[in-house]
Design a protein around this motif. Sequence first.
Motif: not given
Length: 362
Positions: A5-9, A21-23, A33, A280
């Motif tokens: 999960r590397s995108y904003p949640v 997020s999970n960058a 993404e 963020d």
Amino acid sequence: MSSERSYPVAKDLRRGRGAGSNAAGRFERLAHEPENDGWDIEEERAPVRTEVRIEVPRRIITYNRSPDLPFDRSINPYRGCEHGCIYCFARPSHAYLGMSPGLDFETRLVARPDAPEVLARELSSRAYRVAPLAIGTNTDPYQPIERDYAITRACLKVLHAFRHPVAIVTKGVLIERDLDILTEMARDGLVRVGISVTTLDPVLSRRMEPRVPSPARRFEVIRTLSGAGVPVRLMASPIVPGLSDHETEALLEEGKAAGAGSASWIMLRLPREVSPLFQDWLAEYYPNRAARVMARLREMHGGKDYDARWGRRMRGEGRYAEMIGARFKLAARRLRLDQPQPLLRCDLFRVPPKSGDQMSLF
């Protein structure tokens, strides 16, 4: 293990979590993404859940040579921390596991159930030389999953059996469960505890530290421990400029009233991936204060978000850092919280006999 999960949640999928997020971590070459596939069918979205994996450690004692730290060795029963503190300086350590310092850090946890046995083996080595050992220096030993795994308690039993000195740092109330061990160790001068309280504001606390007990509850822990004879230090950390810095004196007063015998402070630290995660978070919850908070931090670190140099990373430098330090010093002196914590005894250390060992006749 790469991050999934590397995108904003979405906010409704991460309730009770600190990161938004999970960058991907700094060692990952690929990031994921979400992409609209063109279909109008709304996909089912699952909330972020906590996962626990098991690790079998070869060694459990970690040594350091940092002049900023009052100890040279520590143990961590868990990797990652479900408390989810957005400011946690340990978040970047999850990148070494191939996971994200964001949501992965607080949801994809690693437990080390064999830690007590490994600890006993290391302490039994003829080459081992006793010195105070710290627990909770990276992730909290009394985070919620300790209720099920009880690894911290098992490690304390080992330290008690070896009569080994230990210093514990936590925000968790589960430490009260272990009063039976802690009070006995305290009688022999083998334990002291630091309780971290960042703010008195329950709303700010819930946003910054979503799964940490309330500030009022943590002061109850101080009261319980000190009442049982366990030396307790109030840790006003981190102090967040522009958000919690005005509470410095009030935090110390509450800590004194609860029975803390000493106090310390650390300025907010934003190493590596923590800085974008925290910024963020600021933009989401305190957009009107974000610029001021970051300006203060950069002022203390030569224009950077963070300065990792020894002697500077914990407090910063410059007029603002000096002002916070002076305020803390004056308040601590007035409340007699500037006293050093009692020295931990190392002269009682012994390797307990094992079943079948030949006992001494003298």
